[in-house]
Each structure stands twice: as structure tokens, then as C-alpha cells.
Design a protein around this motif. Sequence first.
Motif, PDB file in Angstrom:
ATOM      1  N   LYS A 297     -41.196  -1.800  42.690  1.00  0.00           N
ATOM      2  CA  LYS A 297     -40.497  -1.185  41.730  1.00  0.00           C
ATOM      3  C   LYS A 297     -39.197  -1.167  41.754  1.00  0.00           C
ATOM      4  O   LYS A 297     -38.683   0.077  43.132  1.00  0.00           O
ATOM      5  N   VAL A 298     -37.768  -2.133  40.815  1.00  0.00           N
ATOM      6  CA  VAL A 298     -36.519  -1.609  41.312  1.00  0.00           C
ATOM      7  C   VAL A 298     -36.154  -1.257  39.795  1.00  0.00           C
ATOM      8  O   VAL A 298     -36.261  -1.209  38.891  1.00  0.00           O
ATOM      9  N   ASP A 299     -35.610   0.097  39.884  1.00  0.00           N
ATOM     10  CA  ASP A 299     -34.687   1.137  39.054  1.00  0.00           C
ATOM     11  C   ASP A 299     -33.393   0.877  39.341  1.00  0.00           C
ATOM     12  O   ASP A 299     -32.589   1.564  39.946  1.00  0.00           O
ATOM     13  N   LYS A 300     -32.143  -0.751  38.691  1.00  0.00           N
ATOM     14  CA  LYS A 300     -31.346  -0.415  38.874  1.00  0.00           C
ATOM     15  C   LYS A 300     -30.588   0.582  38.194  1.00  0.00           C
ATOM     16  O   LYS A 300     -28.664   0.309  39.016  1.00  0.00           O
ATOM     17  N   LYS A 301     -31.050   0.541  37.114  1.00  0.00           N
ATOM     18  CA  LYS A 301     -29.351   2.237  37.152  1.00  0.00           C
ATOM     19  C   LYS A 301     -29.687   3.163  38.632  1.00  0.00           C
ATOM     20  O   LYS A 301     -28.482   3.935  38.845  1.00  0.00           O
ATOM     21  N   LYS A 302     -30.520   4.158  38.806  1.00  0.00           N
ATOM     22  CA  LYS A 302     -30.576   5.047  39.756  1.00  0.00           C
ATOM     23  C   LYS A 302     -30.239   3.710  40.763  1.00  0.00           C
ATOM     24  O   LYS A 302     -30.228   4.826  42.329  1.00  0.00           O
TER      25      LYS A 302
END
Length: 224
Positions: A136-141
Motif C-alpha cells: 500500500k503506497v501512501d503518496k501523500k505521506k
Amino acid sequence: MEKILIVEDDKEIGKILSEGFSSQGYKCHIVSSLSEAYIYLLSSSDLSLVILDLILPDGDGLELLKYLRSTLKFKKLPVIIISARGAELDRILGLELGADDYVVKPFSLREVIIRANKILKRNLQPEEILNYGPLKVDKKKKIILLEEKLLTLTPTEYKILETLVENSERIITREELIRIIWPVEKEYYSRVLDAYICRLRTKLGKYGKIIETVRGFGYRLAQI
């Protein structure tokens, strides 16, 4: 100007939809059969939306929906079904096969336009969370989770893995990956990339093989 393909064999309904969307600044193209739709799609590269009737003279519109959702080029192309088939099972099937919305005839033109605008606006917003198998990639964080556990990554490792997840449906060449990670390209970065890929595989543990080397081309993520 955003383009809409209207697949509708009723000329009057097709005209109403085309005139309504054209008045909102859209460019519309009408076809009246599955065969015409397939031919148009083969030559089209910048569609924004498909409005799809299900009862067509040469087959079921759901077959076109299945084609769109199984074809990389059109996989994320929004589709609104507009059909006289209004039973709950029909609506559920259409949505399960990948339609973004399902409108039953007779319909309100204004409502259809509002629904379409919302879908198109939603699609313009960049995805902040990317999921691929256990990743799971959280681009914002700027973080990546593996089976919901935080991976400890350097900024460069993060960018490489993020890029692979973003391009999970294709092979990404070594040259392309190097240009994305290190915009000022230097010859030795090819060897540096190899080292980073090796480290990422180690950090992914039992999932290390998810990063596949395609000899002579580059890298891709293994099919999950």
C-alpha cells in the motif's frame, strides 16, 4: 475538450444525450451498435466517458463493458450504463462488471449530466493511495506499507517502489526508471539502480520476488 462515446441504437435518445452534453462543452460521437463501437474505439485514444445502452441490435452492451475493463487502454475509462433493463439484478451485474453508474430509462438528462460530471471530476483527482497485492503506497505521506506494516525505506527506495506500483500493468525500462529517479542521467546510475533493486527485494522479505527483472528490458511487478 472532453470526448464522450454514446452507444445507443435509439436515434432520438442518442440525439437528446448528444445535444445535452454538447451544450455543456463536451464533444460527442454516437454509434448505434457494438460493431460500430469497437471500430471507433480502435481509432480513439482520448475518450473521457462512454455512455452505454445494453440492448443493441448486434448484442448485449455488457460485452462491450467486459471488453473495456479487460483492455489496458480502456480499463479506467468511465462508463455509465443507460438502459431500460431496470431490475435489481441487472443493475448489480452492470456495476459488478465495472460500470461507474447505472441509470434506468426513462431518465432525466440533467441528472445524467450531473452524474457524469461527478465521475469525470473524481477521475481527474490524483490517487493518493495505491494498492498492489500486499503493498500500500501512501503518496501523500510518502510511506509504503507491506501487509499493513511500515517499510523502512530511503527516499530513493521509496521512489523506485512507488514508480513500480504506479506502473504495475506494464514493464518499465531501466532507462525510464533511471530518468524518473535521477533526472540528471549518468552512466553509472545503471549499476546503482541494480543495488537499490537488490536492497528493496531484501526489505520485502518473502515478497522480494514481486519485483521481476525482465532481461533486456527492465522491471515489472509480478502478477498477484
